[in-house]
Motif scaffolding. Structure first.
Motif, PDB file in Angstrom:
ATOM      1  N   SER A  88       7.682   4.055  -3.213  1.00 37.83           N
ATOM      2  CA  SER A  88       8.085   4.460  -1.864  1.00 37.83           C
ATOM      3  C   SER A  88       6.898   4.517  -0.918  1.00 37.83           C
ATOM      4  O   SER A  88       7.016   4.185   0.266  1.00 37.83           O
ATOM      5  N   THR A  89       5.727   4.902  -1.418  1.00 32.07           N
ATOM      6  CA  THR A  89       4.524   4.904  -0.580  1.00 32.07           C
ATOM      7  C   THR A  89       4.110   3.485  -0.216  1.00 32.07           C
ATOM      8  O   THR A  89       3.794   3.195   0.947  1.00 32.07           O
ATOM      9  N   VAL A  90       4.131   2.590  -1.177  1.00 32.39           N
ATOM     10  CA  VAL A  90       3.744   1.198  -0.927  1.00 32.39           C
ATOM     11  C   VAL A  90       4.715   0.538   0.042  1.00 32.39           C
ATOM     12  O   VAL A  90       4.301  -0.149   0.982  1.00 32.39           O
ATOM     13  N   SER A  92       6.629   1.953   2.277  1.00 25.94           N
ATOM     14  CA  SER A  92       6.543   2.517   3.623  1.00 25.94           C
ATOM     15  C   SER A  92       5.357   1.963   4.403  1.00 25.94           C
ATOM     16  O   SER A  92       5.354   1.990   5.628  1.00 25.94           O
ATOM     17  N   ARG A  93       4.361   1.423   3.702  1.00 21.93           N
ATOM     18  CA  ARG A  93       3.184   0.860   4.372  1.00 21.93           C
ATOM     19  C   ARG A  93       3.297  -0.637   4.621  1.00 21.93           C
ATOM     20  O   ARG A  93       2.395  -1.227   5.207  1.00 21.93           O
ATOM     21  N   ILE A  94       4.374  -1.244   4.187  1.00 25.08           N
ATOM     22  CA  ILE A  94       4.554  -2.682   4.403  1.00 25.08           C
ATOM     23  C   ILE A  94       4.777  -2.936   5.887  1.00 25.08           C
ATOM     24  O   ILE A  94       5.451  -2.175   6.571  1.00 25.08           O
ATOM     25  N   ASP A  95       4.227  -4.023   6.366  1.00 27.14           N
ATOM     26  CA  ASP A  95       4.373  -4.405   7.766  1.00 27.14           C
ATOM     27  C   ASP A  95       5.850  -4.610   8.083  1.00 27.14           C
ATOM     28  O   ASP A  95       6.525  -5.380   7.416  1.00 27.14           O
TER      29      ASP A  95
END
Length: 125
Positions: A88-90, A92-95
């Motif tokens: 979920s952290t990864v 949420s940081r996706i462009d």
């Protein structure tokens, strides 16, 4: 193999199961947004992800590594939850430009089309 190494291996199995489950969920949602039949994508993905995950937990619980199946399940679940937090952290940081965003669902008529059709269907008495 020592007991701590076994528990570390079980935690890694939980991470792999969690990564498969939650990456599969994210991928399915992205695909279903572009699909004409999203229910098929969601149902098929749910059945596949649940089958693999439950089977993985079953293997962890029944494998003869040590005498504590509940401890193995707890450690595996901890790895599963850690994978959820990482994924979920990864994600949420996706462009946002790389992910699919749909303003309107495929089967929904836009507000201007509804307004135009309602004006044309009204008859004067």
């Amino acid at each position: 193999m020592s007991n701590s190494m076994e528990l570390l291996l079980i935690w890694c199995v939980g991470m792999v199961l969690g990564s498969f489950f939650f990456c599969g969920l994210w991928w399915t949602v992205q695909r279903s947004l572009r699909s004409k039949n999203p229910a098929t994508w969601l149902l098929t993905s749910l059945l596949l992800r649940m089958t693999v995950t439950v089977f993985g937990f079953y293997l962890v619980a029944t494998h003869e590594m040590s005498n504590a199946p509940w401890l193995r399940l707890l450690i595996c679940m901890l790895g599963f939850i850690c994978a959820r937090l990482v994924i979920s952290t990864v994600i949420s940081r996706i462009d946002p430009k790389q992910t699919t965003h749909v303003d309107e669902p495929i089967n929904q008529v836009s507000a201007t089309e509804q307004l135009n059709s309602s004006e044309g269907s009204q008859h004067a008495p």
